[in-house]
Motif scaffolding. Structure first.
Motif, mmCIF file in Angstrom:
data_model
loop_
_atom_site.group_PDB
_atom_site.id
_atom_site.type_symbol
_atom_site.label_atom_id
_atom_site.label_comp_id
_atom_site.label_asym_id
_atom_site.label_seq_id
_atom_site.Cartn_x
_atom_site.Cartn_y
_atom_site.Cartn_z
ATOM 1 N N ARG A 77 0.825 -1.200 0.000
ATOM 2 C CA ARG A 77 0.000 0.000 0.000
ATOM 3 C C ARG A 77 0.855 1.243 0.000
ATOM 4 O O ARG A 77 0.601 2.204 -0.724
ATOM 5 C CB ARG A 77 -0.934 -0.023 1.210
ATOM 6 N N HIS A 78 1.910 1.175 0.809
ATOM 7 C CA HIS A 78 2.803 2.326 0.887
ATOM 8 C C HIS A 78 3.450 2.596 -0.479
ATOM 9 O O HIS A 78 3.493 3.735 -0.938
ATOM 10 C CB HIS A 78 3.870 2.043 1.939
ATOM 11 N N ALA A 79 3.931 1.515 -1.121
ATOM 12 C CA ALA A 79 4.605 1.653 -2.413
ATOM 13 C C ALA A 79 3.658 2.258 -3.445
ATOM 14 O O ALA A 79 4.016 3.175 -4.173
ATOM 15 C CB ALA A 79 5.103 0.292 -2.889
ATOM 16 N N THR A 80 2.427 1.738 -3.479
ATOM 17 C CA THR A 80 1.467 2.232 -4.457
ATOM 18 C C THR A 80 1.187 3.713 -4.234
ATOM 19 O O THR A 80 1.135 4.501 -5.170
ATOM 20 C CB THR A 80 0.157 1.435 -4.345
ATOM 21 N N LEU A 91 5.207 7.101 -14.543
ATOM 22 C CA LEU A 91 4.857 6.875 -15.939
ATOM 23 C C LEU A 91 6.120 6.705 -16.794
ATOM 24 O O LEU A 91 6.232 5.765 -17.590
ATOM 25 C CB LEU A 91 4.026 8.054 -16.451
ATOM 26 N N ALA A 92 7.085 7.611 -16.587
ATOM 27 C CA ALA A 92 8.324 7.540 -17.373
ATOM 28 C C ALA A 92 9.016 6.198 -17.163
ATOM 29 O O ALA A 92 9.445 5.542 -18.117
ATOM 30 C CB ALA A 92 9.251 8.682 -16.982
ATOM 31 N N ALA A 93 9.088 5.768 -15.900
ATOM 32 C CA ALA A 93 9.778 4.518 -15.595
ATOM 33 C C ALA A 93 9.044 3.337 -16.217
ATOM 34 O O ALA A 93 9.658 2.449 -16.823
ATOM 35 C CB ALA A 93 9.870 4.345 -14.083
ATOM 36 N N ILE A 94 7.713 3.339 -16.094
ATOM 37 C CA ILE A 94 6.947 2.204 -16.609
ATOM 38 C C ILE A 94 7.049 2.135 -18.129
ATOM 39 O O ILE A 94 7.274 1.070 -18.708
ATOM 40 C CB ILE A 94 5.473 2.282 -16.153
ATOM 41 N N LEU A 401 9.804 -3.267 -7.165
ATOM 42 C CA LEU A 401 9.232 -4.511 -7.690
ATOM 43 C C LEU A 401 7.824 -4.257 -8.213
ATOM 44 O O LEU A 401 7.438 -4.803 -9.241
ATOM 45 C CB LEU A 401 9.214 -5.582 -6.601
ATOM 46 N N VAL A 402 7.078 -3.439 -7.504
ATOM 47 C CA VAL A 402 5.724 -3.087 -7.980
ATOM 48 C C VAL A 402 5.824 -2.418 -9.343
ATOM 49 O O VAL A 402 5.128 -2.752 -10.300
ATOM 50 C CB VAL A 402 5.022 -2.147 -6.975
ATOM 51 N N LEU A 403 6.784 -1.488 -9.430
ATOM 52 C CA LEU A 403 7.025 -0.779 -10.683
ATOM 53 C C LEU A 403 7.349 -1.766 -11.807
ATOM 54 O O LEU A 403 6.787 -1.716 -12.905
ATOM 55 C CB LEU A 403 8.196 0.171 -10.468
ATOM 56 N N ALA A 404 8.274 -2.681 -11.507
ATOM 57 C CA ALA A 404 8.718 -3.640 -12.521
ATOM 58 C C ALA A 404 7.589 -4.581 -12.912
ATOM 59 O O ALA A 404 7.482 -4.986 -14.066
ATOM 60 C CB ALA A 404 9.912 -4.428 -12.006
ATOM 61 N N ALA A 405 6.744 -4.926 -11.942
ATOM 62 C CA ALA A 405 5.643 -5.832 -12.252
ATOM 63 C C ALA A 405 4.665 -5.172 -13.221
ATOM 64 O O ALA A 405 4.238 -5.787 -14.200
ATOM 65 C CB ALA A 405 4.925 -6.232 -10.963
ATOM 66 N N ILE A 406 4.356 -3.897 -12.945
ATOM 67 C CA ILE A 406 3.460 -3.177 -13.858
ATOM 68 C C ILE A 406 4.118 -3.079 -15.240
ATOM 69 O O ILE A 406 3.485 -3.326 -16.274
ATOM 70 C CB ILE A 406 3.145 -1.762 -13.323
ATOM 71 N N ALA A 453 11.679 -9.007 -13.175
ATOM 72 C CA ALA A 453 12.163 -9.292 -11.823
ATOM 73 C C ALA A 453 13.599 -8.786 -11.670
ATOM 74 O O ALA A 453 13.937 -8.134 -10.683
ATOM 75 C CB ALA A 453 12.086 -10.788 -11.547
ATOM 76 N N ILE A 454 14.425 -9.060 -12.679
ATOM 77 C CA ILE A 454 15.828 -8.653 -12.587
ATOM 78 C C ILE A 454 15.938 -7.131 -12.512
ATOM 79 O O ILE A 454 16.601 -6.582 -11.634
ATOM 80 C CB ILE A 454 16.622 -9.193 -13.798
ATOM 81 N N THR A 455 15.237 -6.435 -13.428
ATOM 82 C CA THR A 455 15.341 -4.981 -13.413
ATOM 83 C C THR A 455 14.774 -4.428 -12.114
ATOM 84 O O THR A 455 15.340 -3.492 -11.540
ATOM 85 C CB THR A 455 14.593 -4.359 -14.598
ATOM 86 N N GLY A 456 13.690 -5.017 -11.628
ATOM 87 C CA GLY A 456 13.084 -4.529 -10.390
ATOM 88 C C GLY A 456 14.048 -4.633 -9.221
ATOM 89 O O GLY A 456 14.269 -3.659 -8.495
ATOM 90 N N VAL A 457 14.665 -5.799 -9.047
ATOM 91 C CA VAL A 457 15.576 -5.994 -7.928
ATOM 92 C C VAL A 457 16.796 -5.098 -8.099
ATOM 93 O O VAL A 457 17.257 -4.430 -7.171
ATOM 94 C CB VAL A 457 15.987 -7.472 -7.831
#
Lengths: 876, 108
Positions: A77-80, A91-94, A401-406, A453-457
């Motif tokens: 929740r905090h991350a979101t 947006l730029a990152a995603i 990780l949330v970012l990378a998952a999206i 996963a790799i980029t997220g971590v």
């Protein structure tokens, strides 16, 4: 010796090293002296401990009741919340990550479908293929080697005509031995596979449908099993459907229908109608594939099979037989002729998307650095309130990780879009990508998931690590100012981005130039205003006489359509196939090592007019060149080299007792690829085939030249041809240009893909440069204010900021030119008349990038020069 | 319910339970107590010591040479009362576990 592990101390954070370094060395020394610990264990221990120090994990907390699930939900929740609070960054990152992940996923799919698993079968690594076709008796001989192989299958690809509800279509077919599906390990999706019991001469006609054919043409209904199908004018019973994914044993082959190999005489006419094809060792037409027995190597099998081959085919001349070496089916499936090109091309694409991923990563790292700097106050406050570094680090990793998952999920959408674009193209050698098994399956989804996963971590741990090491006191003392200039690292990242973008942009510029030159290149024929239509009479079991009657009637009718200026049948379409013949030339001494091998085709008189091939010398064929008249031939300019210093007109060409007189010379034509060496070609009259190696029943191609609109002519030609004989299997009634398109396909694909990625990279680099320049001017607002207050000119301030953006870009350009020069070598094979190190291209791209850098840093520079000195000093 | 302590922490606390020791002394004592089954490397040792200091489970005693080793001065560490309590509560946790295991005949 005592100081030996000292350097390992530098693995630890400085504070740790200062406090515990001496003691650690003492203990290590004593333990080493007394043999308490091995070197390996010591190194492992130090590295592990150092890693834990950096990450700040495993702290001794005074634990209270905790619940992992609750923690995770809270972090999520905090991350979101945080991501929503900074929509621009998010947006730029995603977008950056999604594009990079999507492109890599799609190209990975292509690599998987071509290089890794071109053939869908069980344990394909144990399948081996014979390097050339075998005769049927030889094939039977090979099947007896059960000591080497679990099974040996025979395969012949062909086309058949299939009639459903009154419409006849040509379909690709595979005539396979009864054991084929058990050797390949492919299970039926419905019904039963073809079995050895089906594989008998004059047996009942049975067939299997491919999965795609079943789905697309028969709606995937189980009721199709047991139904009859009209195939080549015969009734064939459908017994099963091949499992999903299997598309034959060669890349792009994708048979729609599988039939027993012994059914060929019942379904074909002409050459393949003779039962003798199963007895003669001279008739070579079976592709052989075998599954190696466990423990048997390819070399062992090759040696044994070579002996079988030699025993069965004792050499007739002094020339030794070529050694039979089995190839792995995965290699063979790419095709002998174009396998290397395909491999190089696919790897080139992989390099391009890999570069894009790197560029995306550099730009994302840049974004994150800026973000982590701006979050220092927040982290400081949280630390001061009692959060542990480990908690903060974990929460940050979670956020990314949330970012990378999206991004990964959006990447899958990007990948499927890109697959659709890819499917419009062909691989070198003319294999359409849409014929490959390129669905978004498990391998591709796995690739996307692991990439995200790799980029997220990776990206999560960088800011997490920085944040965990935040010093509470300094952060709070500085009133939460986001300071610490990290311009050094950011400039390096910008330079890297610019360098990589330069590689992509020079690549696309080189491809663009070669495409432009390729399009303008003389093909030897004139494709504008030309339509081709192909007929396959053998697929309707027509004999040569009936086929010929069709050709004559069809040509007459088409010729009388309005706007048609020429029409002629030809035995093949140049650029779309080749037939080669070994001949002698009177007065030319060919050697056994280099015999005269010419491309040949049979053409009607108006062929040169219809295809736009210029007559250089002599006369074209005429209606008088028939089977009754003197045998004649027309050669290409390149073939005139066999008459050195002489006029080829009147010269004689042929073999044995079959000799022809050369009556004309025409312009060279492009046969397989642009920029090839001029091909020696010989044309024979369509009506003089009786003594040749080609039969009119095999099929021919009508060339029609129109002075009017091509698309209108297409429709009228098609309806005329169908009206002549509705049963005649016709295919590919298309503009001639469609066939020629394959010649420039690699260049076209290179331009599109590299161009798209190049522009993307350029955009990212521009944003990166802008970011650095803007960031620097922000950090130095106070300094700039003082400078301006002390009388500095706006011009100097502009230069100051401008330099921060342009300097790393310039460095990046220098590095990028070096990198591009090295990388361009891999594209050499696909460039046409352009040097991979073309100086003009490099200079142009470098200048363009420099301009972009200047513009991107000009905006913040201008803003900096307009700083109000008083305001700037008051604010801080 | 307290979170179990990590093995490295328990071993160090246990090693310091009867007397103050320096780093190498702790290493030796841990090896002796576990009959050589646990060999703590210097990195793990000082990483854990750092955290135990931060948690105030141990404290620095004095710095003096060990007569049994060379004449280098070595830093000695001592268990605090908080460390002793943590060790006691960990021990009773293990004891409870052991009792439960015996009741279920998992352990003799």
């Amino acid at each position: 010796v005592k100081r030996r592990p000292a350097f390992l101390l530098y693995l630890f954070p400085r504070a740790f090293r200062h406090r515990y370094g001496r003691e650690l060395l003492q203990v290590t020394h004593t333990a080493r002296q007394r043999g308490d610990i091995t070197t390996l264990a010591l190194v492992a221990d130090l590295c592990g401990a150092a890693a834990r120090e950096w990450l700040g994990v495993f702290s001794v907390s005074h634990p209270r009741g905790r619940n992992l699930m609750q923690d995770a939900i809270r972090d999520l929740r905090h991350a979101t919340r945080l991501l929503i609070r900074t929509p621009g960054f998010t947006l730029a990152a995603i977008v950056t990550l999604a594009l990079a992940i999507g492109a890599n996923t799609a190209i990975f799919g292509l690599v998987d479908a071509t290089l890794l698993r071109p053939v869908h079968a069980r344990q394909p690594e144990r399948l081996v293929a014979w390097p050339w076709s075998s005769s049927y008796p030889d094939y039977v001989e090979y099947t007896k080697r059960t000591d080497l192989f679990e099974g040996v299958l025979g395969w012949r690809s062909d086309r058949v005509s299939v009639s459903v509800d009154g419409t006849t279509d040509l379909r690709s077919a595979a005539f396979v031995s009864g054991n084929a599906f058990s050797v390949l390990g492919v299970k039926p999706a419905a019904g039963r596979p073809l079995l050895p019991s089906d594989d008998v001469l004059n047996g009942p006609l049975v067939a299997m449908l491919s999965y795609d054919e079943w789905r697309n043409r028969f709606g995937g209904a189980d009721s199709i099993i047991g139904r009859p199908l009209e195939l080549n004018g015969r009734s064939v019973t459908i017994v099963g459907v091949v499992g999903e994914g299997h598309r034959g044993i060669a890349l792009g082959e994708s048979p729609s229908i599988y039939l027993p190999i012994t059914a060929i005489p019942q379904l074909q006419t002409g050459f393949f109608a003779q039962p003798r094809i199963y007895q003669s060792r001279n008739l070579v037409w079976v592709n052989v594939v075998a599954r190696l027995r466990q423990g048997v190597t390819r070399e062992q099998a090759s040696a044994a099979v070579d002996v079988v081959y030699r025993m069965a085919n004792p050499p007739t001349t002094d020339e030794p037989l070529e050694r039979l070496a089995l190839a792995s089916l995965t290699t063979q499936a790419l095709g002998k002729q174009h396998g290397d090109s395909i491999e190089r091309f696919v790897l080139l694409l992989m390099g391009v998307v890999g570069l894009t991923l790197l560029i995306g990563c550099a730009s994302l790292a840049n974004l994150l650095l800026a973000r982590s700097a701006s979050r220092r106050p927040e982290v400081g406050v949280r630390l001061a309130m009692g959060a542990t570094p480990a908690q903060i680090a974990r929460q940050m990793i979670f956020e990314h990780l949330v970012l990378a998952a999206i991004a990964g999920l959006s990447g899958i959408a990007v990948a499927s879009l890109m697959l659709r674009v890819l499917s419009l193209y062909q691989l070198p050698g003319g294999v359409s990508i849409d014929r490959l098994d390129l669905s978004l399956g498990l391998p591709m989804l796995t690739a996307a998931a692991s990439l995200s996963a790799i980029t997220g971590v990776l990206f999560g741990s960088l800011p997490a690590w920085r944040a965990a090491r935040t010093d509470v006191l300094t952060t709070l003392r500085d009133h939460g100012r986001a300071d610490t200039p990290q311009t050094g690292l950011r400039s390096v990242l910008v330079a890297a981005q610019v360098a990589l973008s330069l590689v992509l942009l020079t690549g696309s510029a080189l491809f663009l130039q070669s495409l432009l030159r390729a399009v303008a290149a003389p093909l030897g024929f004139d494709v504008s205003g030309v339509i081709t239509a192909s007929a396959a009479p053998s697929a309707a079991r027509y004999d040569a006489a009936r086929a010929r009657a069709f050709y004559d009637e069809a040509k007459q009718r088409v010729r009388h359509l309005p706007g048609i200026t020429a029409a002629a049948w030809s035995s093949l379409i140049p650029s779309n196939g080749a037939m080669l013949a070994q001949v002698d030339v009177e007065g030319y001494q060919a050697t056994a090592a280099s015999p005269i091998t010419l491309h040949f085709s049979y053409v009607e008189p108006e062929y040169f007019l219809a295809a736009g091939i210029r007559l250089v010398n002599g006369r074209p064929f005429s209606a008088a060149d028939t089977s009754g008249s003197a045998p004649v031939a027309i050669i290409s300019r390149a073939a005139a080299r066999y008459w050195p210093g002489r006029n080829p007109l009147g010269g004689r060409i042929g073999s044995g007792d079959n000799w022809r007189t050369v009556v004309g010379v025409v312009e060279n034509t492009t046969v397989s690829r642009l920029g090839e060496d001029a091909v020696a070609y010989v044309y024979f009259p369509f009506d003089q085939v009786s003594r040749g190696p080609w039969s009119a029943a095999e099929g021919a191609h009508l060339f029609v030249r129109t002075s009017g609109d091509v698309s209108a002519a297409l429709a009228s030609v098609a309806s005329q041809l169908r009206s002549v004989d509705p049963q005649m299997p016709l295919h590919d009634i298309v503009p001639f240009a469609t066939h020629v398109r394959g010649l420039v396909m690699p260049q076209q694909m290179g331009v599109t893909l590299l161009g798209a990625f190049g522009v993307l990279a350029l955009g990212l680099a521009a944003i990166g440069i802008y970011g650095v320049a803007a960031y620097v001017s922000l950090l130095r607002t106070r300094e700039i204010g003082i400078r301006l207050a002390l009388g500095a000119e706006a011009r100097h301030v502009r230069q100051l900021v401008l330099r921060q953006g342009v300097l790393p870009a310039a460095l990046g350009i220098v590095a990028g030119v070096g990198l591009a020069l090295w990388a361009a070598r891999f594209a050499r094979a696909f460039l046409y008349e352009v040097s991979p190190s073309d100086p003009v291209t490099f200079a142009a791209v470098a200048t363009a990038l420099l301009l972009v850098a200047a513009v991107a840093s000009w905006l913040p520079a201008r803003r900096a020069a307009r700083v109000d000195p008083a305001g700037a000093l008051r604010a801080q | 319910m307290r979170k179990p302590l990590t093995p490295a922490i328990v071993h160090i606390l246990l090693a310091l339970a009867d007397e103050d020791r320096h780093g190498y002394g702790i290493m030796q004592e841990v090896a002796r107590l576990t009959e050589g089954r646990v060999r703590m490397g210097p990195g793990t040792l000082y990483g854990t010591i750092k955290r135990l200091l931060a948690a105030r489970f141990i404290e620095e005693a004095d710095e003096r040479p060990d007569p049994e080793l060379d004449d280098e001065r070595r830093r000695y560490y001592r268990l605090t009362s908080a460390g002793r309590r943590a060790l006691e509560s960990e021990t009773s946790r293990v004891a409870a576990l052991l009792a439960a295991a015996r009741a279920k005949k998992v352990y003799p």
